[in-house]
Write a protein that holds these residues in place. Structure first.
Motif, PDB file in Angstrom:
ATOM      1  N   VAL A 392      13.775  -3.468  13.351  1.00  0.00           N
ATOM      2  CA  VAL A 392      12.265  -3.693  12.599  1.00  0.00           C
ATOM      3  C   VAL A 392      12.625  -4.708  11.508  1.00  0.00           C
ATOM      4  N   ALA A 393      13.891  -4.549  10.892  1.00  0.00           N
ATOM      5  CA  ALA A 393      14.394  -5.377  10.038  1.00  0.00           C
ATOM      6  C   ALA A 393      14.614  -6.762  10.640  1.00  0.00           C
ATOM      7  N   PHE A 394      15.298  -6.513  11.821  1.00  0.00           N
ATOM      8  CA  PHE A 394      15.641  -7.974  12.352  1.00  0.00           C
ATOM      9  C   PHE A 394      14.268  -8.874  12.562  1.00  0.00           C
ATOM     10  N   GLY A 395      13.233  -8.213  13.065  1.00  0.00           N
ATOM     11  CA  GLY A 395      11.811  -8.709  13.247  1.00  0.00           C
ATOM     12  C   GLY A 395      11.514  -9.278  12.248  1.00  0.00           C
ATOM     13  N   VAL A 396      11.635  -8.691  11.123  1.00  0.00           N
ATOM     14  CA  VAL A 396      11.103  -9.157   9.729  1.00  0.00           C
ATOM     15  C   VAL A 396      11.717 -10.314   9.268  1.00  0.00           C
ATOM     16  N   VAL A 397      13.240 -10.580   9.569  1.00  0.00           N
ATOM     17  CA  VAL A 397      13.896 -11.788   9.288  1.00  0.00           C
ATOM     18  C   VAL A 397      13.266 -12.556   9.994  1.00  0.00           C
ATOM     19  N   LEU A 398      13.128 -12.648  11.299  1.00  0.00           N
ATOM     20  CA  LEU A 398      12.923 -13.618  12.263  1.00  0.00           C
ATOM     21  C   LEU A 398      11.661 -14.068  11.820  1.00  0.00           C
ATOM     22  N   SER A 399      10.574 -13.135  11.483  1.00  0.00           N
ATOM     23  CA  SER A 399       8.993 -13.417  11.198  1.00  0.00           C
ATOM     24  C   SER A 399       9.067 -14.407  10.128  1.00  0.00           C
ATOM     25  N   VAL A 400       9.733 -13.922   8.910  1.00  0.00           N
ATOM     26  CA  VAL A 400       9.802 -14.938   7.896  1.00  0.00           C
ATOM     27  C   VAL A 400      10.260 -16.160   8.156  1.00  0.00           C
ATOM     28  N   ASN A 401      11.004 -16.324   8.796  1.00  0.00           N
ATOM     29  CA  ASN A 401      11.701 -17.722   9.230  1.00  0.00           C
ATOM     30  C   ASN A 401      10.730 -18.618  10.049  1.00  0.00           C
ATOM     31  N   ALA A 402      10.034 -17.622  11.142  1.00  0.00           N
ATOM     32  CA  ALA A 402       9.230 -18.485  11.902  1.00  0.00           C
ATOM     33  C   ALA A 402       7.631 -18.806  11.113  1.00  0.00           C
ATOM     34  N   ILE A 403       7.263 -17.803  10.228  1.00  0.00           N
ATOM     35  CA  ILE A 403       6.157 -18.401   9.409  1.00  0.00           C
ATOM     36  C   ILE A 403       6.356 -19.676   8.553  1.00  0.00           C
ATOM     37  N   SER A 404       7.561 -19.707   8.144  1.00  0.00           N
ATOM     38  CA  SER A 404       7.911 -20.957   7.309  1.00  0.00           C
ATOM     39  C   SER A 404       8.258 -21.983   8.086  1.00  0.00           C
ATOM     40  N   GLY A 405       8.039 -22.009   9.401  1.00  0.00           N
ATOM     41  CA  GLY A 405       8.154 -23.298  10.318  1.00  0.00           C
ATOM     42  C   GLY A 405       9.514 -23.587  10.821  1.00  0.00           C
ATOM     43  N   GLU A 407      12.612 -22.998  13.405  1.00  0.00           N
ATOM     44  CA  GLU A 407      12.836 -22.455  14.965  1.00  0.00           C
ATOM     45  C   GLU A 407      13.801 -21.128  14.896  1.00  0.00           C
ATOM     46  N   VAL A 408      13.424 -20.233  15.574  1.00  0.00           N
ATOM     47  CA  VAL A 408      14.094 -18.868  15.668  1.00  0.00           C
ATOM     48  C   VAL A 408      14.531 -18.381  16.835  1.00  0.00           C
ATOM     49  N   LYS A 409      14.358 -19.235  18.053  1.00  0.00           N
ATOM     50  CA  LYS A 409      14.730 -18.649  19.444  1.00  0.00           C
ATOM     51  C   LYS A 409      16.040 -18.598  19.617  1.00  0.00           C
ATOM     52  N   HIS A 410      16.852 -19.582  18.916  1.00  0.00           N
ATOM     53  CA  HIS A 410      18.327 -19.484  18.948  1.00  0.00           C
ATOM     54  C   HIS A 410      18.855 -18.456  18.222  1.00  0.00           C
ATOM     55  N   LEU A 411      18.146 -17.485  17.293  1.00  0.00           N
ATOM     56  CA  LEU A 411      18.644 -16.288  16.639  1.00  0.00           C
ATOM     57  C   LEU A 411      18.645 -15.063  17.587  1.00  0.00           C
ATOM     58  N   PHE A 412      17.923 -15.169  18.520  1.00  0.00           N
ATOM     59  CA  PHE A 412      17.298 -13.843  19.319  1.00  0.00           C
ATOM     60  C   PHE A 412      18.628 -13.190  19.785  1.00  0.00           C
ATOM     61  N   ALA A 413      19.676 -13.736  20.212  1.00  0.00           N
ATOM     62  CA  ALA A 413      20.604 -13.112  20.619  1.00  0.00           C
ATOM     63  C   ALA A 413      21.589 -12.584  19.837  1.00  0.00           C
ATOM     64  N   PHE A 414      21.395 -12.659  18.467  1.00  0.00           N
ATOM     65  CA  PHE A 414      21.866 -12.059  17.459  1.00  0.00           C
ATOM     66  C   PHE A 414      21.818 -10.469  17.393  1.00  0.00           C
TER      67      PHE A 414
END
Length: 544
Positions: A392-405, A407-414
């Protein structure tokens, strides 16, 4: 039951201040490489941002201790934790005003402006020092002492949410755009399309938030005053030792900074000067480590006048806090420069923020997980939460970055690294010594993987340092003050002083990077994690 409810309400009010520490500290990860380019600095000079910011923690805590010694009154307990936090917030607001003034009309390459920026960050850090000296024992006091480390994890989770947002906000403020814009920073600085005026607006906003938080604390009826017995337990020999260490550090770093005197803006030092600065910085490290170990040796022979320093767990814990803060800050402070190298993707400055955010997000992931125990779930539910909450926390970090514009796909493998951290929690079994040891070993392995590889694997290895640093502060803090009795408050102050590690270790890595390269400089982080494993082993033996 009502008392429990009041404790929780007070805790929720208290942890709002933890957000600011994270926001500003993590922002430096983006601000450092920007300043390096804007002011034409070498890697060591760019790390002076950390030197000023975290050095202020040490100076502030030391001043409080000396002032209390002279007055023979525990100043913090006399003011009360609540009042101390308000004073700290107001001091940080003054630092924000100083920053707005410092960058006004600053031109690229103007090294004098960079000096003023360091001064402003030092004032902000002084305010944070006062806040943190009060807030950590305050959080521990709000409820069952056995769960004090878990409350610090909860507060740390909020702190880490600030660290996840900070790099993004600062990146957008400086560059005014998302990473996909692919800007040419040098060209835009030369054409005045990017200036430090964005920093002015950012710190105007930060200053207003400091004042708002001060008002919240001052007028909050949910938060007790936190006043305790203000009688002061003197430790004149400990004070003399700390003052001696400080004087030696001032002399050492005066010689370090003197190497840059007379250089033209952008001019590089000679190899001889680089080597001298590295040797002097390492000697400064030796002064801190050797001074504290010698103090504990003398205190165990005759405890009179040494106060909390007579306890080995406290002195070893001081070195652990020094090392932990140093490695946590150093990984991310040098990360921006590392990511700009060809082996790590040749990223542009405006593309770095998501990685800095994910690094600090790793700390949020771990601290949210570590805080689960605060809510007293059943054993079965706790096991499921140990798996669910990190993602859930990982999703929050990705979401904050995505909302800010960004690209986050390259971080999924984290997510694979997150799974390794979850395994660490299960192996640690909620025991501070075991968890600290497990995460220290994982930190060593991650840094070695990063050193012996390049590209995505190495980037994720270094980013996972945030995951493994996540629970270290509360674990070290609670182990270090365990058994101190009447010296607990004094020991807490000594521990906060050791945030000094964030001022000394990053510049050492920075100068090593100037000499042998930014990638190989990460050997510094391996030795830091190694000491944290040793600390866990030592304290386990002490408390057996």
């Amino acid at each position: 039951m009502k008392e429990n409810s009041n404790h929780k309400q007070a805790l929720y009010t208290l942890i709002t201040v933890f957000f600011f520490w994270g926001f500003i500290a993590a922002s430096n990860g983006v601000f450092i490489p920007f300043c390096k380019t804007y002011f034409k600095l070498d890697q060591f000079q760019s790390q002076l941002i950390d030197f000023a910011f975290y050095g202020a923690y040490y100076i502030g805590a030391l001043f409080l201790f000396i002032f209390s010694s002279v007055r023979n009154t525990d100043i913090m307990n006399s003011w009360g934790f609540k009042s101390s936090i308000v004073k700290g917030l107001l001091l940080s607001a003054i630092g924000a005003v100083a920053m707005v003034t410092a960058v006004n009309g600053a031109s690229p390459g103007d090294s004098s402006t960079f000096t003023y920026i360091l001064g402003a960050l030092f004032i902000v850090g002084l305010g944070f020092s006062l806040q943190q000296t009060a807030a950590n024992p305050f959080a521990i006091s709000l409820g069952d002492p056995e769960k004090g480390s878990h409350r610090l994890n909860l507060a740390g989770g909020v702190n880490s949410f600030g660290t996840s947002i900070g790099p993004i906000v600062v990146s957008l403020a400086l560059f005014g755009t998302a990473a996909s814009a692919n800007i040419d920073l040098d060209a835009q600085i030369a054409s005045n399309e990017i200036t430090l005026s964005a920093v002015q607006m950012l710190y105007i906003g930060v200053g207003i938030l400091f004042l708002a938080a001060a008002s919240l604390f001052y007028f909050s009826k949910k938060l007790p005053d936190g006043k305790e017995d203000s009688s002061f337990l003197g430790a004149p020999k400990a004070m003399s030792a700390l003052i001696s260490i400080t004087v030696l550090l001032i002399i050492i770093f005066y010689q370090v900074f003197n190497q840059y005197v007379g250089l033209e803006d952008g001019q590089k030092l000679s190899e001889a000067s680089d080597s001298l600065i590295l040797n002097l910085s390492l000697f400064g490290l030796f002064v801190v480590v050797g001074g504290l170990l010698l103090s504990n040796y003398l205190a165990r022979k005759n405890s009179e006048g040494w106060g909390a320093m007579q306890y080995p767990q406290l002195v070893l814990g001081m070195l652990a806090i020094f090392t932990y803060v140093g490695v946590e800050v150093s990984i991310q402070s040098n990360l921006g420069d590392l990511l700009q190298t060809p082996s790590f993707g040749s990223l542009k400055p405006d593309e770095i923020a998501p990685y800095i955010s994910m690094y600090w997000g790793g700390l949020m992931i771990g601290r949210w997980t570590g805080a689960i125990t605060v809510f007293n779930p059943s054993n079965t539910l706790k096991k499921w939460l140990y798996i669910i909450v990190p993602y859930v926390a990982f999703g929050v970090v990705l979401s904050v970055n995505a909302i800010s514009g960004f690209e986050v796909k390259h971080l999924f493998a984290f997510a694979i690294c997150v799974a390794i951290q979850i395994a660490g929690f299960f192996i640690g079994k909620d025991k501070p010594t075991s968890t600290l040891m497990v995460f220290g070993v994982l930190g060593i392995l991650a840094m070695l993987v990063g050193l012996y590889s390049t590209g995505t694997i190495a980037i994720f290895a270094f980013l996972s340092g945030g995951l493994f640093c996540s629970i270290m502060w509360p674990s070290i803090f609670s182990l270090s003050i365990k058994g101190l009795g009447k010296f607990t408050s004094q020991g807490s102050a000594f521990l906060v002083m050791m945030i000094l590690g964030g001022a000394i270790i990053p510049p050492i890595q920075g100068k090593l990077a100037d000499i042998i390269g930014i990638h190989q400089s990460y050997w510094v982080t391996v030795f830091c994690f190694l000491y944290l494993v040793i600390f866990a082993q030592k304290t386990k033996k002490i408390f057996q």
